[in-house]
Each structure stands twice: as C-alpha cells, then as structure tokens.
Motif scaffolding. Structure first.
Motif, PDB file in Angstrom:
ATOM      1  N   UNK A  14       0.783  -1.150   0.058  1.00  0.00           N
ATOM      2  CA  UNK A  14       0.212   0.119   0.017  1.00  0.00           C
ATOM      3  C   UNK A  14       0.769   1.317  -0.005  1.00  0.00           C
ATOM      4  N   UNK A  15       2.010   1.092   0.639  1.00  0.00           N
ATOM      5  CA  UNK A  15       2.921   2.453   0.651  1.00  0.00           C
ATOM      6  C   UNK A  15       3.572   2.525  -0.591  1.00  0.00           C
ATOM      7  N   UNK A  16       3.953   1.501  -1.143  1.00  0.00           N
ATOM      8  CA  UNK A  16       4.547   1.679  -2.602  1.00  0.00           C
ATOM      9  C   UNK A  16       3.338   2.351  -3.662  1.00  0.00           C
ATOM     10  N   UNK A  17       2.212   1.895  -3.341  1.00  0.00           N
ATOM     11  CA  UNK A  17       1.336   2.573  -4.426  1.00  0.00           C
ATOM     12  C   UNK A  17       1.043   3.774  -3.919  1.00  0.00           C
ATOM     13  N   UNK A  18       1.080   4.294  -2.626  1.00  0.00           N
ATOM     14  CA  UNK A  18       0.852   5.512  -2.134  1.00  0.00           C
ATOM     15  C   UNK A  18       1.842   6.425  -2.852  1.00  0.00           C
ATOM     16  N   UNK A  19       3.068   6.040  -2.839  1.00  0.00           N
ATOM     17  CA  UNK A  19       4.218   6.764  -3.624  1.00  0.00           C
ATOM     18  C   UNK A  19       4.012   6.989  -4.954  1.00  0.00           C
ATOM     19  N   UNK A  20       3.538   5.957  -5.643  1.00  0.00           N
ATOM     20  CA  UNK A  20       3.342   5.906  -7.099  1.00  0.00           C
ATOM     21  C   UNK A  20       2.308   6.991  -7.450  1.00  0.00           C
ATOM     22  N   UNK A  21       1.262   6.923  -6.727  1.00  0.00           N
ATOM     23  CA  UNK A  21       0.123   7.654  -6.871  1.00  0.00           C
ATOM     24  C   UNK A  21       0.516   9.366  -6.922  1.00  0.00           C
ATOM     25  N   UNK A  22       1.014   9.535  -5.583  1.00  0.00           N
ATOM     26  CA  UNK A  22       1.855  10.999  -5.649  1.00  0.00           C
ATOM     27  C   UNK A  22       2.753  11.345  -6.783  1.00  0.00           C
ATOM     28  N   UNK A  23       3.458  10.639  -7.363  1.00  0.00           N
ATOM     29  CA  UNK A  23       4.213  10.713  -8.360  1.00  0.00           C
ATOM     30  C   UNK A  23       3.569  11.283  -9.432  1.00  0.00           C
ATOM     31  N   UNK A  24       2.511  10.322  -9.580  1.00  0.00           N
ATOM     32  CA  UNK A  24       1.410  10.413 -10.906  1.00  0.00           C
ATOM     33  C   UNK A  24       0.714  11.753 -10.825  1.00  0.00           C
ATOM     34  N   UNK A  25       0.288  11.966  -9.666  1.00  0.00           N
ATOM     35  CA  UNK A  25      -0.107  13.548  -9.169  1.00  0.00           C
ATOM     36  C   UNK A  25       0.490  14.742  -9.912  1.00  0.00           C
ATOM     37  N   UNK A  26       1.835  14.664  -9.356  1.00  0.00           N
ATOM     38  CA  UNK A  26       2.714  15.803  -9.658  1.00  0.00           C
ATOM     39  C   UNK A  26       2.952  15.646 -11.147  1.00  0.00           C
ATOM     40  N   UNK A  27       3.103  14.697 -11.842  1.00  0.00           N
ATOM     41  CA  UNK A  27       3.216  14.623 -13.292  1.00  0.00           C
ATOM     42  C   UNK A  27       1.849  15.197 -14.007  1.00  0.00           C
ATOM     43  N   UNK A  28       0.628  14.746 -13.697  1.00  0.00           N
ATOM     44  CA  UNK A  28      -0.640  15.268 -14.070  1.00  0.00           C
ATOM     45  C   UNK A  28      -0.655  16.797 -13.846  1.00  0.00           C
ATOM     46  N   UNK A  29      -0.050  17.361 -12.658  1.00  0.00           N
ATOM     47  CA  UNK A  29      -0.277  18.679 -12.238  1.00  0.00           C
ATOM     48  C   UNK A  29       0.611  19.556 -13.011  1.00  0.00           C
ATOM     49  N   UNK A  30       1.618  18.893 -13.918  1.00  0.00           N
ATOM     50  CA  UNK A  30       2.080  19.622 -14.949  1.00  0.00           C
ATOM     51  C   UNK A  30       1.927  19.444 -16.258  1.00  0.00           C
ATOM     52  N   UNK A  31       1.031  18.705 -16.612  1.00  0.00           N
ATOM     53  CA  UNK A  31       0.475  18.760 -18.042  1.00  0.00           C
ATOM     54  C   UNK A  31      -0.409  20.254 -18.460  1.00  0.00           C
ATOM     55  N   UNK A  32       0.197  20.707 -19.237  1.00  0.00           N
ATOM     56  CA  UNK A  32      -0.251  21.977 -19.888  1.00  0.00           C
ATOM     57  C   UNK A  32      -0.136  22.940 -18.692  1.00  0.00           C
ATOM     58  N   UNK A  33       1.062  23.029 -18.030  1.00  0.00           N
ATOM     59  CA  UNK A  33       1.216  23.770 -16.824  1.00  0.00           C
ATOM     60  C   UNK A  33       0.979  25.131 -17.110  1.00  0.00           C
ATOM     61  N   UNK A  34       0.310  25.916 -16.324  1.00  0.00           N
ATOM     62  CA  UNK A  34       0.106  27.394 -16.628  1.00  0.00           C
ATOM     63  C   UNK A  34       1.116  28.344 -16.035  1.00  0.00           C
ATOM     64  N   UNK A  35       1.999  27.922 -15.263  1.00  0.00           N
ATOM     65  CA  UNK A  35       3.047  29.029 -14.901  1.00  0.00           C
ATOM     66  C   UNK A  35       4.207  27.970 -14.834  1.00  0.00           C
ATOM     67  N   UNK A  36       4.699  27.750 -16.115  1.00  0.00           N
ATOM     68  CA  UNK A  36       5.882  26.846 -15.998  1.00  0.00           C
ATOM     69  C   UNK A  36       7.325  27.465 -15.375  1.00  0.00           C
TER      70      UNK A  36
END
Length: 208
Positions: A14-36
C-alpha cells in the motif's frame, strides 16, 4: 549499502502504491502547466521527498494511516502548486457545480486555497509527527502529542523563513506570485495561525 530496488521492495504494498500515486499526481499537475517558470520551485521539493521516501520509511517506518495523512496533504499541495496557490480556480469549479462562488458565500476577499493547505498541514501532519515521536523518540502518548504540536509550529515558522529566502534568491520579480501573499503583509503570520489551529483540532480529535 542496500540497493534502491531492495529498499523499494521492502515497503508494504500500500505504501508503494501511495508513493506512485503521488508521483503520478505531480506529473498530471504539470500537464499544460499554466505557470511553467514557477513550477520547478513549487513541485521540486515534493518530487525530491517522494524519491527519498523509500529510504526515509525504511529508517523511520510509519503506519499506513499516518502515510495516508501525509499523502492527502501532498495531494492538496500539488493541486495548489499547479496554480501557484494564488490562482486555484475553485470559484470556477464551484460555479460549474453549484452555480455560486465560494468566495461570495464565505465573503473571501482573496484566494484562500493557500490558507486551507496551511490548515491541512497542521490538521493532517500532527498525527504522523506524534507517531514518529512515540515510535522513534520513545515518548509517551501525551508527550508525543505535545511534541507534535510544537514541532508543527516550528516547521511552519521555518518554512515561512525558507520561503522568504528562496524567493529572494530564486524567484526574483516573481516573488510575490510564488509566496502567494496577494498583497497581505500579514500573510505569514496568518498562515502560521492556520497551521496551529489545524494542529490543535487534530490534538483534540486524537485525544478523543
């Protein structure tokens, strides 16, 4: 020295999946980043923490619940970081869903998302701090909670100082945008007050 793969494998699933989820969230937050230009300052520390997480969790293990609290805080931060906090469009989302602005409903005169995340820092991280104090510091329950409350306040104050110094060095003319002060000279003090309020409520919840 234990290889990185072995450290990763030693974590609970569960902890491995939590870390992967957070890394994916950071990646998605930088798609079409409005303030690069400001994105590296906002997301860089999160990525560094997540990459170090397997070693940190091996050295100082935490329960799944404690890690879930940390993960929820980091998800809130990641969302705010995408819009450099000052421009999180929650009013647009609220109008689309409910036909009204949150700012109007709550009589807000500034974007309040950053204050919410400071409150969440205290509310969500007091428990993990207390767990660290008990598991790895040998403290009792009451002492661990008091330590967590004080440590949360110290971390909040140090962050405000760090943010100030970082913007002087790295943000330049964008310092006000990065800090999210929105013209409020008392923003750091209000942020720290929100943190301590969240921590105090967490203490009451944990004690009950």
């Amino acid at each position: 020295m234990i290889p990185g793969a072995a450290v990763w494998k030693a974590l609970p699933n569960r902890q491995r999946w939590t870390i992967l989820l957070l890394l994916a969230a950071v990646a998605l937050a930088n798609v079409a980043q409005p303030y690069p230009d400001l994105a590296p300052l906002q997301h860089g520390p999160t990525v560094a923490l997540l990459l170090a997480a397997p070693w940190l969790l091996r050295r100082w293990p935490l329960s799944d619940n404690a890690l879930a609290c940390i993960a929820l805080f980091l998800l809130l931060h990641t969302l705010g970081a995408r819009y450099i906090y000052s421009y999180v469009p929650y009013d647009d989302w609220s109008r689309a869903l409910f036909g009204t602005d949150i700012s109007i409903a709550l009589d807000l005169h500034r974007n309040g998302y950053d204050r919410l995340v400071h409150f969440a820092f205290g509310a969500l991280l007091t428990g993990p701090f207390a767990q660290i104090a008990r598991r790895h510091g040998g403290m009792g329950k009451t002492a661990g909670l008091l330590f967590a409350f004080a440590a949360i306040g110290l971390a909040s104050a140090l962050y405000e100082i760090f943010e100030w110094l970082l913007t002087i060095v790295a943000a330049g003319e964008t310092a006000d945008y990065y800090n999210g002060q929105q013209g409020d000279a008392w923003d750091p003090q209000k942020d720290m007050a929100a943190v301590q309020l969240g921590s105090a409520l967490a203490l009451l919840f944990i004690r009950r």
